[in-house]
Structure formats: C-alpha cells, structure tokens
Design an enzyme around this catalytic site. Structure first.
Site, PDB file in Angstrom:
ATOM      1  CE1 TYR A  47      -3.039  -3.025   0.284  1.00  0.00           C
ATOM      2  CE2 TYR A  47      -3.206  -2.682   2.645  1.00  0.00           C
ATOM      3  CZ  TYR A  47      -3.537  -3.404   1.511  1.00  0.00           C
ATOM      4  OH  TYR A  47      -4.369  -4.501   1.617  1.00  0.00           O
ATOM      5  CG  HIS A 130      -0.804  -8.735   0.163  1.00  0.00           C
ATOM      6  ND1 HIS A 130      -0.359  -7.425   0.125  1.00  0.00           N
ATOM      7  CD2 HIS A 130      -2.117  -8.682  -0.185  1.00  0.00           C
ATOM      8  CE1 HIS A 130      -1.352  -6.632  -0.221  1.00  0.00           C
ATOM      9  NE2 HIS A 130      -2.423  -7.383  -0.426  1.00  0.00           N
TER      10      HIS A 130
END
Length: 312
Positions: A47, A130
């Site tokens: 992010y 992830h």
C-alpha cells in the site's frame, strides 16, 4: 489475538490509493477511527510502497500497543529502484522503491522486519500472505511454515492469507495451519461464492474469516450505483450495475441504503468476525461507522433471496 472488532480500519487509502491523501488527513482518519471504538487496523507494504504502514504507525503511536490488533502482510518485498515511482498499482507515490514477489522464508523474515521499522512498533499481531495466487508452491512450502514457526514461538499471534479469491484460501484452510483468512470481494451482495467453499472449510477447521472489499471496488458504495462505477477494480459491466440498482431498490423498501446492507451482509455469517473497510478521511470513517451501526432487518435478506438477487 484475532480481530475482535466487527469493524476494522483498512489503510490502503491512506497509502494514496487512487488519489493523494495529505498526512494530516491520514492522521485524523486513524484518530477518528479510534475515537469511534475501532481497534483492528490492517496494512501492507504494497500500500503506497510502505507509505500506509508509516502513516498508520505514526498515528497509532499515541495509543497503548496492547489495546489494538495490528496486521500486515508479506509476499511483496520493497527493494531500491533506479528511479522514483509515479502512479503504480493505483497508488500515487514518489519513492525510489519497487515491489518484488518473494514468499521465501528469508523474504518473509525480511518483510516483517521492514514492516516493523515502518510501523515503529515491536510486533505484529497477524501476518497475512498477500495475494499468493501465482505463488502457491513457495507460499505453502516456505512462507506458511515460516509464519507458523513465528506464531508457535510467540513472535506473532496469528497468521493467514489475504486474497481476492476463495478457492485458494480454502486450500490454505484445509492444507495449512492458518488461524485467519482475509477475503476480498467474494462475500458480498453481488458475489457470495465463498459461502460454497471457504465458509464451510473455515467452520470445519475453526478458522476466522475477515471480510474485505464488501463494496466490490465501489459499485455498492453509494445508495444508487453510478453508471461509471467500478467492480473488481475495473469498469462494472452493465448487467452488474442493473443488478446492484435492483438490490438498492429493495433496500430502500426496507428503510436501509445499499452501503448499509453491503457492510451488514458478510457479518450475517458466524465464521466472519470483522468487516474491513478502507478509510481515507475522518468523514469516511464517520460515515462507515454510521452505516455499520444501522440495524438491517432480516426481512431484507429474505426479500433479496426471494427475488434471486443474492446467492445466500
């Protein structure tokens, strides 16, 4: 420690997802979440090339570490780049870094160490693999055992996987010792496919489910879906916009809005402990909390199912 909050704070937005967020607004978003009782915060190196982790860590530094649950992710290492980044993967960033896929044991350990530094904290409660969609052999053969070892040593409290699909998450539940899975977009008013594979497996193996992407990239985020709304990160097909509007009409007859129902829907399932929502400003936090607190009548779900608008 697993998420106890029914509503969690997703930090991708304060990592400049789709648009730049100034530091003070990001700080205020986290503080507003705290003031409204939110105690589960999720982030990832992906992010904003670490920006979300830095901003979240700075904002949380004022609160007792034992009073909240913090999760981050592994699988994308951040390494030096020859040039600074511009808009990449939807994040508006300006850092001399790039993402490198790495689900090796060493990559996991390096990623966690880097995340702890960016977050300015001494521990993570939960670590997710992830998006290991294209990396199953290494993720299950190296990363999962490495995280299981850290959990068993007490370095982290739990580990799991975070993905946009339920099929591989179901494999993680059945074939590894994950404690929790983070599922995006597959347990929503428009796509309830996880009810057929992941939820039964989670129930059988006593694994916690955190639901994310409940707005399906924005299509369910407004009381009346826009014609240019996105679904799974791209322009929504016309037939899905039509269906979302039909669901919105039924919601209106029951006195609730589409986003209120979208948040409530996954929480109907006992396997789901939390809904994780992305929040970029105090205003978004306040509105998300308001939507979450709305009591949705059981008759709405019966009506939607009866009209064939939802799958569960």
């Amino acid at each position: 420690m697993l998420p106890q909050n029914r509503l969690g704070f997703g930090s991708a937005a304060i990592g400049n997802l789709y648009t730049t967020v100034d530091p003070s607004t990001a700080q205020q978003a986290v503080e507003t979440a705290w003031e409204n009782g939110i105690r589960y915060f999720d982030t990832a190196p992906h992010y904003g090339l670490g920006l979300a982790e830095k901003r979240l860590g700075a904002a949380l530094a004022q609160y007792p570490r034992d009073d909240y649950v913090l999760s981050s992710k592994v699988g994308r290492l951040l390494v030096p780049a020859h040039q600074r980044s511009a808009v990449e993967h939807g994040f508006e960033v300006d850092e001399p870094l790039r993402r490198v896929w790495d689900f090796s044991r060493d990559g996991v350990l390096r990623s966690i160490e880097q995340s702890l530094t960016r977050l300015s904290t001494d521990r993570l409660d939960i670590v997710y693999l992830h998006d290991p969609d294209d990396h199953w052999p290494q993720a299950v053969g190296e990363a999962a055992p490495a995280l299981a070892g850290l959990r068993d040593q007490g370095v982290i409290r739990a580990f799991g996987a975070g993905m946009n699909q339920s099929a591989m998450l179901t494999r993680f539940v059945r074939e590894t010792s994950v404690d929790v899975v983070l599922l995006a977009g597959r347990l929503t008013l428009l796509d309830s496919s996880a009810t057929k594979d992941l939820l039964p497996a989670a129930r059988e193996h006593d694994v916690t489910v955190v639901a994310a992407g409940v707005f399906n990239s924005g299509l369910l985020a407004r009381p009346r879906p826009a014609q240019n709304a996105k679904y799974d990160y791209v322009q929504a097909p016309a037939e899905l916009i039509t269906r979302a509007r039909a669901i919105a009409d039924v919601c209106t007859t029951h006195g609730v809005t589409l986003p209120e129902a979208a948040i409530a829907y996954p929480l109907r399932f006992s396997e789901v402990t939390s809904v994780l929502l992305g929040m970029r400003s105090p205003t978004e936090v306040t509105e998300n909390v308001r939507c979450y607190e709305v009591s949705v009548p059981e008759a709405l779900w019966e009506d939607l199912a009866g009209k064939g608008l939802t799958g569960a």
